[in-house]
Design a protein around this motif. Structure first.
Motif, PDB file in Angstrom:
ATOM      1  N   TRP A 167      48.374  42.260  28.394  1.00 61.90           N
ATOM      2  CA  TRP A 167      49.389  43.097  27.761  1.00 61.90           C
ATOM      3  C   TRP A 167      50.098  42.303  26.672  1.00 61.90           C
ATOM      4  CZ3 TRP A 167      52.451  47.327  30.637  1.00 61.90           C
ATOM      5  CH2 TRP A 167      51.552  48.171  31.307  1.00 61.90           C
ATOM      6  N   SER A 168      50.311  42.953  25.541  1.00 60.88           N
ATOM      7  CA  SER A 168      50.989  42.337  24.403  1.00 60.88           C
ATOM      8  C   SER A 168      52.071  43.278  23.904  1.00 60.88           C
ATOM      9  CB  SER A 168      49.985  42.036  23.286  1.00 60.88           C
ATOM     10  OG  SER A 168      48.948  41.182  23.747  1.00 60.88           O
ATOM     11  N   LEU A 169      52.852  42.799  22.952  1.00 58.69           N
ATOM     12  CA  LEU A 169      53.923  43.621  22.388  1.00 58.69           C
ATOM     13  C   LEU A 169      53.417  44.356  21.153  1.00 58.69           C
ATOM     14  CD1 LEU A 169      56.855  41.174  22.949  1.00 58.69           C
ATOM     15  CD2 LEU A 169      56.644  43.446  23.944  1.00 58.69           C
ATOM     16  N   TYR A 170      53.649  45.665  21.141  1.00 57.94           N
ATOM     17  CA  TYR A 170      53.175  46.540  20.074  1.00 57.94           C
ATOM     18  C   TYR A 170      54.323  47.420  19.582  1.00 57.94           C
ATOM     19  CZ  TYR A 170      48.269  45.549  21.295  1.00 57.94           C
ATOM     20  OH  TYR A 170      47.053  44.941  21.525  1.00 57.94           O
ATOM     21  N   CYS A 171      54.121  47.978  18.401  1.00 51.45           N
ATOM     22  CA  CYS A 171      55.007  49.025  17.902  1.00 51.45           C
ATOM     23  C   CYS A 171      54.169  50.012  17.098  1.00 51.45           C
ATOM     24  CB  CYS A 171      56.135  48.451  17.041  1.00 51.45           C
ATOM     25  SG  CYS A 171      55.591  47.708  15.487  1.00 51.45           S
ATOM     26  N   TRP A 208      58.680  39.213  32.230  1.00 47.63           N
ATOM     27  CA  TRP A 208      58.834  38.576  30.918  1.00 47.63           C
ATOM     28  C   TRP A 208      59.856  39.341  30.083  1.00 47.63           C
ATOM     29  CZ3 TRP A 208      58.702  39.276  25.742  1.00 47.63           C
ATOM     30  CH2 TRP A 208      58.529  38.153  24.931  1.00 47.63           C
ATOM     31  N   ALA A 209      59.755  40.672  30.114  1.00 49.82           N
ATOM     32  CA  ALA A 209      60.696  41.486  29.348  1.00 49.82           C
ATOM     33  C   ALA A 209      62.125  41.297  29.849  1.00 49.82           C
ATOM     34  CB  ALA A 209      60.294  42.954  29.425  1.00 49.82           C
ATOM     35  N   GLY A 239      57.384  47.574  22.498  1.00 53.04           N
ATOM     36  CA  GLY A 239      57.215  47.477  23.940  1.00 53.04           C
ATOM     37  C   GLY A 239      55.846  46.948  24.305  1.00 53.04           C
ATOM     38  N   PHE A 240      55.655  46.725  25.597  1.00 58.84           N
ATOM     39  CA  PHE A 240      54.375  46.219  26.089  1.00 58.84           C
ATOM     40  C   PHE A 240      53.329  47.330  26.107  1.00 58.84           C
ATOM     41  CE2 PHE A 240      56.598  42.488  27.828  1.00 58.84           C
ATOM     42  CZ  PHE A 240      55.654  41.507  27.561  1.00 58.84           C
ATOM     43  N   ARG A 257      51.453  38.236  21.062  1.00 56.30           N
ATOM     44  CA  ARG A 257      50.987  38.156  22.445  1.00 56.30           C
ATOM     45  C   ARG A 257      51.783  37.088  23.188  1.00 56.30           C
ATOM     46  NH1 ARG A 257      45.681  39.151  19.933  1.00 56.30           N
ATOM     47  NH2 ARG A 257      44.939  41.156  20.734  1.00 56.30           N
ATOM     48  N   PRO A 258      52.652  37.478  24.108  1.00 50.68           N
ATOM     49  CA  PRO A 258      53.358  36.485  24.921  1.00 50.68           C
ATOM     50  C   PRO A 258      52.372  35.697  25.787  1.00 50.68           C
ATOM     51  CG  PRO A 258      54.387  38.651  25.094  1.00 50.68           C
ATOM     52  CD  PRO A 258      53.069  38.847  24.419  1.00 50.68           C
ATOM     53  N   ASP A 259      52.763  34.509  26.159  1.00 50.09           N
ATOM     54  CA  ASP A 259      51.913  33.657  26.989  1.00 50.09           C
ATOM     55  C   ASP A 259      52.113  34.031  28.458  1.00 50.09           C
ATOM     56  OD1 ASP A 259      50.252  31.720  27.951  1.00 50.09           O
ATOM     57  OD2 ASP A 259      51.679  30.068  27.694  1.00 50.09           O
TER      58      ASP A 259
END
Length: 300
Positions: A167-171, A208-209, A239-240, A257-259
């Motif tokens: 999972w990564s952060l997108y908009c 993480w969030a 958001g994720f 992409r958070p680790d």
């Protein structure tokens, strides 16, 4: 006495025992209430035993009924296993395949899967059960499952892990055009953020969030993954989102992409009794090729 038993009556026994009434059992079995009552009476007559106490609040198993219930369940399980094994003997690449997956994966993969099957295996019909519930393949609730979940633990399941679900952060692209897209954790403080409520399946991303999303920037928290994804795509904020499910979408933008470890694994599963049936093999192979192709095309 036992020779006169209609073993199909055991379905009616178990349905009434589980539902507590002939009306509910009739709805479950797709027959009339009078048929259920007649089949129960016939079974009791064959056995020479009263199996139910008929009360104002419904039907309750008698002591005799309770003692026979495990045996009835064993017969039902054996008959289901027999039917599944017989089903797996079919050699023609045709017939119906019951395919279960969740709502988001259904939207991402099922339309193209149907097109591929129509072109390569026109004799196969696909029945798609879209649900967040992990159907019991051993009990015959579905033939094939495509699911994002931990490694399967149930005995008798066979299949393949198709990918890790990072999972990564997108908009949304529209959001990025208006506000830009954050490229690191420090920039999150300048953006509207979409949070998730812990659900036991995606808690790594949720944790993480919780650590890195400034509380004042969180515009909404949701306990529905499809709803959270829809909020991202609508342009509400950042958001994720699943990297697998983002494949091929041009309306959303990867921020960073958070680790963190993968949220789950994507598994394609069937039951060992069905694995050699031609129609099952065909759908399994087409699904594997489809998902792998999407991943390669997007450099995942």
């Amino acid at each position: 006495m036992a020779a006169s038993i209609d073993f199909d009556d055991l379905r009616f026994l178990l349905a009434v025992a589980e539902s507590g009434s002939t009306l509910a059992a009739a709805r479950r079995l797709g027959v009339s209430q009078s048929t259920v009552a007649r089949r129960i009476a016939a079974l009791e007559a064959s056995l020479g035993r009263q199996l139910f106490d008929k009360r104002r609040d419904g039907y309750r198993l008698t002591a005799d009924g309770e003692s026979l219930r495990p045996e009835a369940e064993a017969v039902e399980t054996a008959m289901r296993a027999f039917a599944l094994a017989a089903d797996g003997l079919s050699r023609a690449v045709g017939g119906t395949v019951r395919f279960t997956t969740n709502e988001v994966m259904a939207g991402l993969f099922v339309p193209e899967l149907v097109s591929r099957l129509k072109a390569r295996h026109p004799g196969i019909g696909l029945e798609v059960d879209v649900t967040p519930v992990l159907r019991d393949l051993g009990a015959g609730e579905a033939d094939i499952a495509l699911r994002a979940a931990p490694p399967p633990q149930q005995a008798g399941l066979v299949g393949v892990r198709l990918a890790e679900d990072h999972w990564s952060l997108y908009c949304a692209r529209t959001y990025a055009e208006r506000h830009g897209a954050p490229s690191n954790v420090e920039e999150l403080s300048r953006h509207c953020l979409i949070g998730l409520v812990p659900d036991g399946r995606h808690d790594v991303a949720v944790a993480w969030a919780e650590r890195h999303f400034p509380p004042g920037n969180v515009v909404v928290r949701q306990n529905s993954i499809p709803s959270a994804f829809a909020s991202i795509a609508s342009g509400i904020g950042v958001g994720f989102y699943s990297d697998i499910l983002a494949l091929g979408r041009d309306d959303i933008v990867l921020c960073f992409r958070p680790d963190i470890p993968p949220s789950a694994e994507v598994w394609l599963l069937t039951h060992e009794r069905l694995r050699h049936a031609p129609r099952i093999r065909a759908v399994m192979e087409e699904t594997k090729a489809l998902v792998a192709g999407r991943i390669r095309a997007n450099g995942q």
